[in-house]
Design an enzyme around this catalytic site. Structure first.
Site, PDB file in Angstrom:
ATOM      1  N   GLU A  81       0.838  -1.193   0.000  1.00 39.45           N
ATOM      2  CA  GLU A  81       0.000   0.000   0.000  1.00 39.45           C
ATOM      3  C   GLU A  81       0.879   1.252   0.000  1.00 39.45           C
ATOM      4  O   GLU A  81       0.411   2.351   0.257  1.00 39.45           O
ATOM      5  CB  GLU A  81      -0.990   0.001   1.152  1.00 39.45           C
ATOM      6  N   CYS A 113      -3.644  -3.286   4.413  1.00 39.16           N
ATOM      7  CA  CYS A 113      -2.777  -4.323   4.986  1.00 39.16           C
ATOM      8  C   CYS A 113      -3.250  -5.741   4.656  1.00 39.16           C
ATOM      9  O   CYS A 113      -2.552  -6.710   4.940  1.00 39.16           O
ATOM     10  CB  CYS A 113      -2.676  -4.144   6.496  1.00 39.16           C
ATOM     11  N   HIS A 235      -2.923  -9.583  11.953  1.00 42.32           N
ATOM     12  CA  HIS A 235      -2.276  -8.371  11.448  1.00 42.32           C
ATOM     13  C   HIS A 235      -1.879  -7.525  12.661  1.00 42.32           C
ATOM     14  O   HIS A 235      -2.685  -7.329  13.570  1.00 42.32           O
ATOM     15  CB  HIS A 235      -3.242  -7.609  10.543  1.00 42.32           C
ATOM     16  N   LYS A 244      -5.627  -7.322  21.616  1.00 46.70           N
ATOM     17  CA  LYS A 244      -7.041  -6.905  21.608  1.00 46.70           C
ATOM     18  C   LYS A 244      -7.851  -7.839  20.698  1.00 46.70           C
ATOM     19  O   LYS A 244      -8.960  -8.248  21.033  1.00 46.70           O
ATOM     20  CB  LYS A 244      -7.165  -5.462  21.089  1.00 46.70           C
ATOM     21  N   ASN A 278       5.057  -1.493  12.344  1.00 44.31           N
ATOM     22  CA  ASN A 278       4.071  -1.921  11.350  1.00 44.31           C
ATOM     23  C   ASN A 278       4.756  -2.078   9.991  1.00 44.31           C
ATOM     24  O   ASN A 278       5.633  -1.283   9.625  1.00 44.31           O
ATOM     25  CB  ASN A 278       2.950  -0.881  11.246  1.00 44.31           C
TER      26      ASN A 278
HETATM   27  N1  COA Z   1       2.176   2.998  30.449  1.00 47.42           N
HETATM   28  C1  COA Z   1       1.509   1.943  29.933  1.00 47.42           C
HETATM   29  N2  COA Z   1       0.472   2.075  29.066  1.00 47.42           N
HETATM   30  C2  COA Z   1       0.111   3.311  28.694  1.00 47.42           C
HETATM   31  C3  COA Z   1       0.758   4.451  29.215  1.00 47.42           C
HETATM   32  C4  COA Z   1       1.840   4.259  30.140  1.00 47.42           C
HETATM   33  N3  COA Z   1       2.513   5.287  30.651  1.00 47.42           N
HETATM   34  N4  COA Z   1       0.165   5.546  28.674  1.00 47.42           N
HETATM   35  C5  COA Z   1      -0.830   5.099  27.845  1.00 47.42           C
HETATM   36  N5  COA Z   1      -0.865   3.753  27.877  1.00 47.42           N
HETATM   37  C6  COA Z   1      -1.735   2.865  27.122  1.00 47.42           C
HETATM   38  C7  COA Z   1      -3.195   3.289  27.055  1.00 47.42           C
HETATM   39  O1  COA Z   1      -3.893   2.948  28.228  1.00 47.42           O
HETATM   40  C8  COA Z   1      -3.655   2.534  25.830  1.00 47.42           C
HETATM   41  O2  COA Z   1      -3.896   1.197  26.165  1.00 47.42           O
HETATM   42  P1  COA Z   1      -5.258   0.457  25.735  1.00 47.42           P
HETATM   43  O3  COA Z   1      -5.346   0.560  24.245  1.00 47.42           O
HETATM   44  O4  COA Z   1      -5.100  -0.935  26.223  1.00 47.42           O
HETATM   45  O5  COA Z   1      -6.369   1.221  26.398  1.00 47.42           O
HETATM   46  C9  COA Z   1      -2.419   2.532  24.924  1.00 47.42           C
HETATM   47  O6  COA Z   1      -1.317   2.893  25.767  1.00 47.42           O
HETATM   48  C10 COA Z   1      -2.500   3.526  23.793  1.00 47.42           C
HETATM   49  O7  COA Z   1      -2.829   4.781  24.338  1.00 47.42           O
HETATM   50  P2  COA Z   1      -3.852   5.749  23.569  1.00 47.42           P
HETATM   51  O8  COA Z   1      -3.938   7.030  24.329  1.00 47.42           O
HETATM   52  O9  COA Z   1      -5.120   5.017  23.263  1.00 47.42           O
HETATM   53  O10 COA Z   1      -3.019   5.956  22.236  1.00 47.42           O
HETATM   54  P3  COA Z   1      -3.137   7.031  21.129  1.00 47.42           P
HETATM   55  O11 COA Z   1      -4.485   7.611  21.058  1.00 47.42           O
HETATM   56  O12 COA Z   1      -1.987   7.976  21.274  1.00 47.42           O
HETATM   57  O13 COA Z   1      -2.867   6.156  19.805  1.00 47.42           O
HETATM   58  C11 COA Z   1      -3.663   4.629  18.124  1.00 47.42           C
HETATM   59  C12 COA Z   1      -3.288   4.810  19.601  1.00 47.42           C
HETATM   60  C13 COA Z   1      -3.846   3.146  17.822  1.00 47.42           C
HETATM   61  C14 COA Z   1      -4.987   5.344  17.869  1.00 47.42           C
HETATM   62  C15 COA Z   1      -2.549   5.211  17.242  1.00 47.42           C
HETATM   63  O14 COA Z   1      -1.339   4.544  17.483  1.00 47.42           O
HETATM   64  C16 COA Z   1      -2.874   5.172  15.761  1.00 47.42           C
HETATM   65  O15 COA Z   1      -3.600   6.002  15.227  1.00 47.42           O
HETATM   66  N6  COA Z   1      -2.267   4.197  15.049  1.00 47.42           N
HETATM   67  C17 COA Z   1      -2.405   4.063  13.590  1.00 47.42           C
HETATM   68  C18 COA Z   1      -3.660   3.309  13.169  1.00 47.42           C
HETATM   69  C19 COA Z   1      -3.633   1.889  13.654  1.00 47.42           C
HETATM   70  O16 COA Z   1      -2.600   1.313  13.900  1.00 47.42           O
HETATM   71  N7  COA Z   1      -4.828   1.286  13.743  1.00 47.42           N
HETATM   72  C20 COA Z   1      -4.971  -0.089  14.226  1.00 47.42           C
HETATM   73  C21 COA Z   1      -5.937  -0.911  13.415  1.00 47.42           C
HETATM   74  S1  COA Z   1      -5.340  -1.182  11.780  1.00 47.42           S
END
Ligand code: COA
Length: 394
Positions: A81, A113, A235, A244, A278
């Site tokens: 992609e 993906c 994935h 999850k 990734n």
């Molecule tokens: N110690 C341990 N864990 C911590 C932490 C710390 N100090 N601070 C935060 N966390 C945890 C959160 O509790 C969360 O855990 P959970 O998902 O089990 O609830 C995790 O870290 C991620 O934190 P969050 O605030 O939700 O992350 P974010 O909003 O900054 O980003 C995504 C997460 C996935 C949205 C981001 O990485 C993203 O956009 N990724 C690209 C798209 C993607 O990969 N999508 C997946 C499906 S294809």
């Protein structure tokens, strides 16, 4: 009698540099544990300027061609992609770099993906039609998000090459798949952008819905029961996502997703992705390699795979691991590809990222930076010119 078709050989390549996510955590003003534990990611591969999906795919595939020769390979399917051209298939560059015969079909495939799985399934169909035919399946991607976005911590890059054949030595694709497609805007990259538009939270929830729906479709089509699988591959945009997804699968099957069970099912398969990040189309198969390289003997056991591509398409399917597969693995080479990456700090990462190739059509020549067997040498009159650092003609 039905012919057994599947993965006869499988190989990995990744990029030249690696950044520890503690570097990014400082910049983002968060604890490193948010990435180490919260996302389950430790490092991310950062490619050199002269590396792209073609050089990584060719680096993975050349290990296979060097071992098995090129003659029976009549099709090359490259899933990505992060393609380098809107028209010409990256598979054509790889065909030339590897010295494959000209009597080859070379095509590029895309569905976020999920693309690598689509290539694998199409390859299996070709081999069923003509069991003397071997297909080189390549999944190669550079995952890159906007600077300072939430997705930046999940970046990475890798390619996996798989030789798909009759009577495979590593894993047989089992009949039956669970399928799911839904038109969702969770992650996409319009033609005018170099980074995707992402609704990260939505993508997580759509992925989990896709796990459930693909599993239900798999069950409805007479698939195995959950307990028949010895291992699970998902994935992995980040390794926590696999936890999850697996929790969801266990829950809908009435099994409590406690930590012990999750670690037992997933620890081996997340090792490489945690260090690479990734790799979009390749990520599921980087996970499969990690599982095969680290798990106890899986001979004769079934492994479940869940492929998800934003947008979205998902597929749940099984593979049966072939007795004796361990002799075919390249565990030392895979570990070396990850270990030899040159560490970079945040400033160097930004320099590498900002050294983007001109997009105005001007010609340029690149300095040799990476250490892989192939490199992008120049772009002249809009044409990409690749070079082999080490010639591996067979
Ligand atoms: N110690 C341990 N864990 C911590 C932490 C710390 N100090 N601070 C935060 N966390 C945890 C959160 O509790 C969360 O855990 P959970 O998902 O089990 O609830 C995790 O870290 C991620 O934190 P969050 O605030 O939700 O992350 P974010 O909003 O900054 O980003 C995504 C997460 C996935 C949205 C981001 O990485 C993203 O956009 N990724 C690209 C798209 C993607 O990969 N999508 C997946 C499906 S294809």
């Amino acid at each position: 009698m039905a012919v057994a078709v599947g993965i006869h050989d499988i190989a990995l390549a990744t990029g030249h540099y690696a950044m520890d996510l503690a570097e990014l955590a400082v910049r983002h003003g968060v604890a490193a544990d948010k990435y180490y534990i919260g996302l389950g990611q430790h490092r991310q591969t950062v490619p050199a300027a002269d590396e792209d999906i073609v050089t990584m795919a060719a680096a993975a595939a050349q290990q296979i061609v060097a071992e098995h020769g090129a003659n029976d390979i009549r099709t090359v399917l490259l899933a990505t992609e992060t393609g380098v051209d809107q028209s010409k298939a990256a598979a054509v560059y790889v065909q030339e770099l590897l010295g494959l015969p000209s009597c080859t079909r070379a095509v590029e495939l895309k569905q976020a993906c999920y693309g690598g799985t689509s290539a694998l399934q199409l390859a299996a169909g070709l081999v069923h039609r003509d069991p003397g035919h071997r297909v080189l399946v390549l999944a190669s991607d550079i995952a890159k998000y906007d600077v300072d976005s939430a997705g930046e911590a999940t970046q990475g890059a890798a390619a996996v090459a798989m030789l798909v054949s009759a009577d495979p030595a590593v894993a047989v694709l089992e009949p039956g798949s669970g399928l799911y497609t839904a038109d969702v805007q969770d992650f996409w990259r319009p033609n005018y952008r170099t980074t995707p538009v992402v609704d990260g939270k939505l993508s997580v929830s759509v992925y989990l819905e896709a796990v459930e729906q693909a599993w239900k479709d798999y069950e409805a089509h007479g698939g195995r029961s959950l307990g028949e699988f010895a291992a699970f591959c998902y994935h992995q945009p980040f390794t926590k996502m696999a936890y999850k997804a697996h929790s969801r699968l266990l829950e809908i099957n009435g099994v409590a997703p406690d930590r012990l069970r999750l670690d037992a099912d997933l620890a081996h398969f997340t090792v490489y992705n945690r260090m690479i990040g990734n790799s979009y189309t390749a990520s599921l198969f980087v996970g499969l390699l990690s599982l095969l390289d680290h798990a106890e003997d899986l001979s004769g056991r079934s492994v479940a795979l869940l492929s998800y591509g934003s947008g979205c398409v998902a597929e749940f399917f099984g593979m049966s691991v072939v007795p004796g597969y361990r002799e075919r693995l390249r565990t030392a080479a895979n570990q070396a590809a990850i270990a030899r990456r040159e560490p970079v700090g945040y400033e160097r990462y930004r320099q590498l990222r900002e050294a983007e190739l001109p997009e105005d059509g001007s010609s340029f020549t690149l300095e040799s930076r990476g250490a892989g067997p192939f490199r992008l040498h120049a772009v002249r009159e809009h044409s990409r010119i690749y070079q082999a650092r080490r010639l591996i003609r067979v």
